[in-house]
Design a protein around this motif. Structure first.
Motif, PDB file in Angstrom:
ATOM      1  N   TRP A 251      56.695  41.434 109.519  1.00 14.85           N
ATOM      2  CA  TRP A 251      56.779  40.186 110.093  1.00 14.85           C
ATOM      3  C   TRP A 251      55.470  39.357 109.660  1.00 14.85           C
ATOM      4  CZ3 TRP A 251      54.245  43.686 112.781  1.00 14.85           C
ATOM      5  CH2 TRP A 251      53.076  43.645 113.403  1.00 14.85           C
ATOM      6  N   TYR A 252      55.501  37.987 109.850  1.00 14.43           N
ATOM      7  CA  TYR A 252      54.406  37.296 109.572  1.00 14.43           C
ATOM      8  C   TYR A 252      54.044  36.521 110.625  1.00 14.43           C
ATOM      9  CZ  TYR A 252      58.031  34.229 107.582  1.00 14.43           C
ATOM     10  OH  TYR A 252      59.233  33.689 107.610  1.00 14.43           O
ATOM     11  N   ASP A 253      52.792  35.971 110.763  1.00 16.20           N
ATOM     12  CA  ASP A 253      52.861  34.854 111.462  1.00 16.20           C
ATOM     13  C   ASP A 253      51.360  34.040 111.320  1.00 16.20           C
ATOM     14  OD1 ASP A 253      52.867  32.922 114.029  1.00 16.20           O
ATOM     15  OD2 ASP A 253      52.522  34.324 115.353  1.00 16.20           O
ATOM     16  N   ARG A 284      54.760  40.964 117.435  1.00 16.05           N
ATOM     17  CA  ARG A 284      54.277  39.541 116.968  1.00 16.05           C
ATOM     18  C   ARG A 284      53.930  38.903 118.145  1.00 16.05           C
ATOM     19  NH1 ARG A 284      56.516  34.871 116.389  1.00 16.05           N
ATOM     20  NH2 ARG A 284      58.164  35.608 117.417  1.00 16.05           N
ATOM     21  N   ARG A 288      50.031  37.313 118.753  1.00 15.20           N
ATOM     22  CA  ARG A 288      49.927  35.653 118.570  1.00 15.20           C
ATOM     23  C   ARG A 288      49.042  35.554 119.934  1.00 15.20           C
ATOM     24  NH1 ARG A 288      54.119  30.638 117.679  1.00 15.20           N
ATOM     25  NH2 ARG A 288      53.603  31.296 115.494  1.00 15.20           N
TER      26      ARG A 288
END
Length: 448
Positions: A251-253, A284, A288
Motif C-alpha cells: 500500500w501507499y498513502d 494504512r 494515516r
C-alpha cells in the motif's frame, strides 16, 4: 466295410496344400496393406501429437499465448504452412481479432498497412456456417472473395469452429499443406479433436483473466486515490503479482499538511490472501490517523502503530516507511523512519540517483520495546523521492542489492520524465521477476 487309406509316397507328408506362386498375395493386396500400415503409423503419430497438444495448450493461462499456441499446434499436427485464429465479436457476425502465424518477414512486409480480416469471403462463410470446411482450391469456391494486395497466394483451406460453453468463440483456419496435398478427412478429424481441447483452454484463460481482474480491482479499491499534493508533483502505481487471484499487502498513502509539508507512506504486509489485504487496509488507515496531525515524528508514528498492532493481536509481519517532506531555507528537508522497509531512492535534479542508506529498524510486530530512529537529509528544489516495495526489485535468482542497483539505473534513465510517466516506466520495466505485487509512490519537490 472300411475303406483302406490311400498309399502315400514315403517321405511325403499327407494333406499338405500345394504351394504355388498363384497363392501369394497380389500386388494390389500388398499396396492396400502398405496403405493400412501407413495410415496406422500416421494415426499413432497424430494421437501422440494430440496428447502433447493437450498438455502444451492446457499449461498456458494468458489468453494471447493460448490462442497462438492453438494455431501453432494445429499447423504442426497437419503440416500446414499457414494458420490463423479468428475471434468473433460480441455479435458473433464478424471477426474482432485475427491471430496469423506462418508468415515470413517478407510476407509480413508485403501486408504492411493492410487491414486485418473482418470476416468476409470464405472466413465469413465459416462464420455463417460453423461446420468443418475443406476447400481444395480457394479461388474456385463460390464464396471466395480473393486476397488483398500483398497477400501471399494460398491454395487450400481447412476451417474449424471453436466453441466455448456452447457458443462459437472463433474459427481456426489452416492453409496449404507443406507436402502440396489438399487437406483430407484425417486432417479434419485431427483439428476437430484439437478444437475441443482449444475450447477448454480458452475458457480456462478467460476464467484466469476474470479472477485476476476481480482480485486486482478489489486490491485497488483498498488503495487511496492521491489527494491534491501541490506544490509537490506526485504519482503512484500498483501492479499485482502474476499469479492469478493473489491479493497483496502493498500500500501507499500521501497527505499534504497545512504547513506546506507532505507526509508520504509506503508499506507491505507479508502475505498474498484476503487476510493480508484486510490487514493492509487497517494498517494504512491507522497510520494515516497517526500522521495526519503532522507534528508527530515519523519514528513516533511507527512506534505508536506497532503498539496498537500488538494490542489488537495482528499476526502478519509488516514493513513500512514514513517520510515527511518539509520546506527549508534553500530547498526541502526529508525526515523519515523505516520499519524494516527498503530505503528511499532520491533522484537529484541533474538525474543522479542514490539511496538513503540508514538504520532500517525492525519490521512491525517484532519487538515493540526497541526504539525506532529518525533520519533526515536536505534536498534541493526539483528532487524526486521514490518510495517502493520489494516487489519492484526482488528476484529469486539474484540479490536485493542487484535489484536495487537496477532500479536506480532505471530511475536515472527516466529521470526527466513527468512523475506519472516515471511511475509507469518503473512499473513497466521493473527489474523484479513479477512474482510479488509491487507499489511505488513518487514525490517531486517544486523547482527553484
Amino acid at each position: 466295410m472300411t475303406e483302406e487309406p490311400e498309399e502315400t509316397t514315403p517321405g511325403e507328408p499327407a494333406d499338405v496344400p500345394y504351394l504355388s506362386l498363384f497363392n501369394l498375395p497380389l500386388s494390389s493386396d500388398l499396396d492396400r496393406l502398405g496403405e493400412q500400415m501407413h495410415d496406422l503409423a500416421r494415426a499413432q503419430r497424430t494421437f501422440q501429437g494430440l496428447l502433447g497438444a493437450v498438455v502444451s495448450i492446457s499449461s498456458e493461462l494468458e489468453l494471447p499465448t493460448v490462442l497462438r499456441r492453438i494455431v501453432r499446434t494445429a499447423m504442426d499436427l497437419v503440416g500446414a504452412r499457414y494458420g490463423a485464429m479468428g475471434v468473433l465479436d460480441d455479435s458473433g457476425e464478424q471477426l474482432a481479432e485475427f491471430v496469423p502465424l506462418g508468415l515470413t518477414s517478407q510476407e509480413l512486409t508485403g501486408l504492411a498497412g493492410v487491414e486485418l480480416p473482418r470476416g468476409r469471403g470464405l472466413l465469413g462463410h465459416l462464420i455463417r456456417h460453423p461446420q468443418p470446411l475443406r476447400v481444395d482450391r480457394i479461388a474456385a469456391h463460390p464464396d471466395s472473395a480473393g486476397f488483398p494486395p500483398g497477400h501471399p497466394p494460398m491454395r487450400s483451406l481447412l476451417g474449424v469452429a471453436i466453441s466455448v460453453r456452447g457458443r462459437i468463440y472463433g474459427n481456426l483456419y489452416l492453409s496449404d499443406r507443406k507436402d502440396g496435398k489438399p487437406f483430407d478427412r484425417h486432417d479434419e478429424g485431427v483439428i476437430l479433436a484439437l478444437a475441443g481441447t482449444a475450447g477448454v483452454a480458452i475458457e480456462n484463460a478467460r476464467l484466469y483473466d476474470q479472477v485476476r481482474n476481480s482480485s486486482e480491482r478489489f486490491q485497488r479499491l483498498l488503495l487511496p486515490e492521491l489527494l491534491d499534493l501541490r506544490p509537490f508533483e506526485s504519482g503512484a502505481v500498483y501492479r499485482p503479482a502474476r499469479t492469478p487471484g493473489q491479493l497483496g499487502g502493498d500500500w501507499y498513502d500521501a497527505v499534504k499538511l497545512s504547513d506546506t509539508s507532505c507526509i508520504a507512506v509506503i508499506g507491505d504486509v507479508v502475505g498474498h490472501d484476503l487476510e493480508a489485504a484486510a490487514a493492509m487496509s487497517q494498517t494504512r488507515n491507522m497510520l494515516r490517523a497517526l500522521t495526519f496531525e503532522g507534528h508527530t515524528p515519523p519514528s513516533a508514528a511507527l512506534t505508536q502503530l506497532d503498539r496498537i498492532m500488538d494490542m489488537t493481536g495482528g499476526q502478519l509481519l509488516t514493513t513500512a516507511c514514513v517520510a515527511r517532506l518539509e520546506p527549508a531555507d534553500r530547498g526541502w528537508t526529508l525526515r523519515w523512519s523505516s520499519a524494516g522497509h527498503p530505503p528511499p531512492l532520491v533522484v537529484a535534479p541533474d538525474g543522479a540517483a542514490h539511496y538513503l542508506e540508514a538504520e532500517p529498524g525492525l519490521p512491525l510486530r517484532v519487538d515493540t520495546a526497541q526504539p525506532r530512529p529518525d533520519h533526515s537529509t536536505s534536498l534541493p528544489p526539483g528532487s524526486t523521492v521514490i518510495l517502493y516495495t520489494d516487489g519492484l526489485i526482488e528476484r529469486h535468482d539474484r540479490s536485493l542489492a542487484d535489484g536495487m542497483r537496477a532500479l536506480a539505473a532505471l530511475a536515472r534513465h527516466h529521470a526527466r520524465e513527468p512523475v506519472d510517466q516515471l511511475c509507469r516506466s518503473l512499473a513497466d520495466h521493473h527489474p523484479s521477476d513479477g512474482h510479488d505485487d509491487m507499489a511505488a509512490l513518487i514525490l517531486r519537490t517544486p523547482g527553484p
